[in-house]
Scaffold this motif. Structure first.
Motif, PDB file in Angstrom:
ATOM      1  N   THR A 152       2.758  13.327   1.578  1.00  0.00           N
ATOM      2  CA  THR A 152       2.010  12.332   0.823  1.00  0.00           C
ATOM      3  C   THR A 152       0.542  12.323   1.244  1.00  0.00           C
ATOM      4  OG1 THR A 152       4.037  11.038   0.870  1.00  0.00           O
ATOM      5  CG2 THR A 152       2.085   9.926   0.060  1.00  0.00           C
ATOM      6  N   LEU A 201       3.811   8.287  -5.624  1.00  0.00           N
ATOM      7  CA  LEU A 201       4.069   9.651  -5.148  1.00  0.00           C
ATOM      8  C   LEU A 201       5.501   9.818  -4.650  1.00  0.00           C
ATOM      9  CD1 LEU A 201       0.711  10.501  -3.359  1.00  0.00           C
ATOM     10  CD2 LEU A 201       1.649  11.574  -5.391  1.00  0.00           C
ATOM     11  N   ARG A 237       9.683  12.805  -5.180  1.00  0.00           N
ATOM     12  CA  ARG A 237       9.198  13.569  -4.033  1.00  0.00           C
ATOM     13  C   ARG A 237      10.347  14.340  -3.397  1.00  0.00           C
ATOM     14  NH1 ARG A 237       6.259   9.886   0.032  1.00  0.00           N
ATOM     15  NH2 ARG A 237       8.358   9.093   0.280  1.00  0.00           N
TER      16      ARG A 237
END
Lengths: 489, 309
Positions: free
Chosen positions: A331, A477, A481
């Motif tokens: 991230t 995000l 992921r």
């Protein structure tokens, strides 16, 4: 019609209109396409944030036969960042490429090339098919090369030629890897390949594709094409080339190493990639320190900033993938990519304004411009805060996440690279700032209107806002992921 | 017999390749490169992929050869056809040998693939065309092909950005001068009708046999080039609205066909089986025109003035 389809079709339709329609109408159509695509990007982000990941099976065919596009958190974060940069570059280009200001050639060519670049970026950020990604980066490279050459000067053409050689060599290496993967697994779909057992040529394919994408991302030692290409283009083009284009090949690298073949990564390869990133940070920063032209300083800074992104591989890939801090490192790298895109575009647009007033981008000619154009100088300073990685910017959040992972994993050397790179960035950005904020403004052309000066400031503010309101993008995000995050890190 | 032919073909390809990179003189290298392209086309035929062979012959040997020859002509006119150094560049040599070795190893370690794959064979009846290559290009992976047609357009706009500012309103390419009644102008009258027929035929049979819009378009581009080089037609200017409309026709029709699927409630680029054949035909006609004109313009080059060398 879904936001996903709209986002893919609108820039293509805009480019077609800009080519086919005569000058004033084509330009208006291009501007309308820019506005509408920006809207579609924001709608898509809202869709992903609140409803989950939309999936588009092209032509209704499922893999391995057809091509699938999926919008996950990474896609929409990059897409919205792209939209902000594109909208700003478009606003700046309304004046820079107005029919009377630029030549007929550039006034015609800029709009289709910009929209084609945008289409390619959206394809690369969304596609889950390795060959479709290849077509995407081909389109991206060709449009980018055209934008490098648009200035028309001999130096710009030479830079475009060198860029083309690197970009095409990179494409061929990537394509060779795609061919090997298709031969071994009979599919090009990222999610299907991830489920297959490893085949003998997978390592070679991954190596070839990575080398090709590194050349396109301008990672050290493939960076030599970048400074002349990005510094030779007009400011709105430089903003796109430096802020956006390297992120596309980097996004494919993330997809390859974390989504497609997470289990094929060896520790040696991951360390090598990060060492190249380290060399890029040092070499790019030293290069930036040595320049006397502001555009070259900003371009060399891109070489350095790209280096940071590659530290993610040993921190989150391979054996590190299962550890709690991997998601943080991943991230953080994306945060760095997003904030660099916004800040670097803001810088180039600000430099464009100064060049219009001072007639040159030599540091000695820019003395005292902050008094004449305080808004653009503030934009440059805010962008510098992000690039150095000072709180509360997006660059700080990214560095914080990556450094936390580095210390947690005991790979503290990568944290030193982050910290040292920040110091170097402060050093090479101090020189232009000192000149800009010095006393004694020189009289030049009249400064641009406040509204035009506000454009880089808005971009720079966005790069800082990414750090202030980091929780929103952080959660975004996490959608789709490849690595699960651990609470409390 | 087959083995002997294949071995001879391989030897010829290698010899042509070596002659291209090691031979003395740029002109000779270009000639060997064209020969190499034609031999590669024969090799693709031997491997039973006639579609690739057509593309290799038309683009790899044909259009690329024309581009190289045109570039060489310019070097001669500028007096800059200096002999490149014959020194072998060690890093490049090591990289190429390494890459070749790695790919060779990979080839031997790979399984022999099934052709066509089971999914393809199962879906082919719903594709609207019988030629599996056309089915993949215009239906299963139409999104790739749509983008590829846009890539061509991007290349052309990029090329036009190389125009000198004063030349922007001139006609495309260098002005051509042909002696009336000479060999060139004779070719200009004989070749185009034949080429037109071949190009259109190649595109038309693409539905069920090797061929298609890209291959046919390349042949039509060759016709366009011959017509321009022999003075039969004068190349247009960039501002000509009709030609610009032809340039975008293929991508535009493709895009509209794709959107029709999305608006009718199916997926983007979905061609329902009953109308797929017709839709593909329309898209191919539009693509044929755009590919032909785009390639012609790409090889003609940016506009250049009468007074420039």
């Amino acid at each position: 019609m879904s936001a996903l389809v709209t986002l893919l079709v609108l820039p293509l339709a805009g480019a077609i209109a800009a080519i086919a329609l005569p000058s004033p109408v084509g330009r208006t159509a291009a501007l309308a396409a820019i506005a509408a695509t920006t809207g579609a990007a924001i709608v898509l982000m809202a869709t992903v944030a609140f409803q989950g990941m939309p999936r588009l099976e092209m032509g209704g065919w499922t893999p391995p036969l057809g091509i699938v596009l999926v919008a996950d958190g990474l896609s929409v974060a990059l897409i919205v960042m792209t939209a902000l940069v594109m909208a700003s570059a478009g606003l700046a280009a309304r004046h820079a490429f107005a029919p009377g200001t630029a030549g007929e050639r550039a006034a015609f060519g800029f709009w289709p090339l910009m929209l084609l670049l945008w289409s390619a970026l959206n394809v690369v950020f969304l596609s889950r098919d390795l060959f479709n990604l290849y077509v995407g980066i081909e389109l991206l490279s060709l449009a980018a090369i055209g934008l490098v050459a648009i200035d028309g000067k001999a130096t710009a053409l030479a830079a475009a030629m060198r860029y083309m050689i690197f970009a095409l060599a990179g494409s061929l290496l990537y394509l060779a890897g795609v061919v090997l993967i298709h031969a071994a697994h009979g599919t090009l779909d990222i999610d299907l390949i991830a489920t297959r057992t490893a085949a003998a040529p997978d390592g070679l394919a991954l190596a070839l594709m990575t080398a090709g994408l590194m050349a396109k991302t301008a990672l050290f030692p493939f960076h030599v094409w970048l400074p002349p290409a990005h510094a030779g283009a007009p400011a709105p083009a430089s903003a796109m080339l430096s802020g956006l284009v390297p992120k596309a090949s980097f996004a494919i690298l993330l997809r390859l190493w974390f989504d497609t073949m997470p289990d094929r990564a060896s520790d040696g390869a991951l360390t090598l990639i990060a060492l190249l990133g380290t060399a890029a940070v040092i070499w790019g920063s030293l290069g930036a320190l040595a320049q006397v032209r502001l555009k070259l300083i900003v371009a060399y800074s891109t070489v350095a900033q790209i280096g940071y992104l590659f530290l993610v591989f040993p921190l989150a890939g391979g054996a590190s993938a299962g550890v709690p801090w991997a998601a943080g490192a991943w991230t953080g790298a994306v945060f760095l990519a997003l904030s660099h895109g916004l800040a670097k575009a803001a810088m180039f647009l600000a430099v464009g304004h100064w060049m219009a007033v001072a007639g040159s981008d030599r540091l000695s000619d820019l003395r005292g411009l902050a008094q004449l154009m305080p808004m653009t100088a503030f934009a440059f300073a805010l962008s510098a805060v992000t690039l150095v990685g000072l709180p509360p910017s997006g660059g700080f959040t990214g560095k914080y996440l990556v450094m936390t992972a580095a210390f947690a994993s005991g790979q503290w050397a990568w944290a030193l690279v982050m910290g040292g790179g920040g110091l170097l960035a402060a050093a090479y950005l101090y020189r232009p700032m000192a000149v800009l904020f010095a006393r004694g403004a020189q009289a030049g052309a009249a400064p641009p209107s406040r509204a035009r000066q506000a454009v880089p400031l808005l971009l720079a503010s966005a790069s800082v806002a990414l750090g202030i309101a980091s929780a929103g993008p952080f959660d975004l995000l996490a959608i789709g992921r490849p690595l699960a995050a651990e609470e409390g890190l | 017999m087959t083995l002997a032919f294949n071995a001879a073909l391989c030897a010829l390809i290698l010899a042509a390749a070596l002659a291209t990179i090691l031979g003395r003189g740029i002109f000779r290298s270009i000639m060997f490169f064209i020969v190499y392209g034609l031999l590669m086309a024969v090799a693709w035929v031997r491997l039973d992929v006639v579609d690739v062979a057509l593309a290799e012959a038309a683009i790899g040997a044909g259009l690329t050869g024309v581009l190289f020859l045109a570039a060489f002509g310019r070097l001669v006119r500028e007096g800059a056809e200096a002999e490149p150094p014959r020194r072998i560049n060690p890093p490049a040599a090591v990289a190429c040998v390494g890459l070749t070795a790695a790919l060779t190893w990979a080839w031997f370690s790979l399984p022999i693939p099934e052709r066509p794959g089971p999914q393809l064979a199962e879906a082919l009846p719903r594709a609207g065309v019988e030629n599996p290559v056309t089915a993949v290009l215009l239906n299963f992976r139409a999104w790739d092909t749509l983008l590829e047609s846009i890539v061509l357009l991007a290349a052309l706009i990029g090329l036009w950005m190389l125009t000198r500012e004063d030349d922007w309103r001139n006609r495309l390419g260098l002005p051509q001068h042909v002696r009336p009644g000479g060999v060139m102008s004779g070719f200009g009258r004989v070749l185009p009708p034949v080429g037109l027929l071949v190009g259109v035929y190649l595109a038309y049979v693409g539905a069920d046999r090797p061929g298609g819009a890209f291959q046919g378009g390349t042949v039509l581009a060759a016709v366009g080039l011959v017509a321009a080089m022999t003075g039969l037609v004068r190349p247009p200017r960039i501002s000509a609205p009709g030609w610009r409309a032809v340039l975008v026709a293929g991508p535009l029709v493709f895009l509209v066909a794709g959107l029709a699927g999305a608006l009718l409630g199916t997926n983007f680029l979905t061609l329902p089986a009953p109308v797929a054949g017709g839709a593909i035909f329309v898209i191919e006609v539009a693509l044929l025109l755009s590919v032909a004109v785009t390639l012609t313009f790409l090889v003609l080059g940016p506009p250049e003035g009468e007074n420039r060398r």
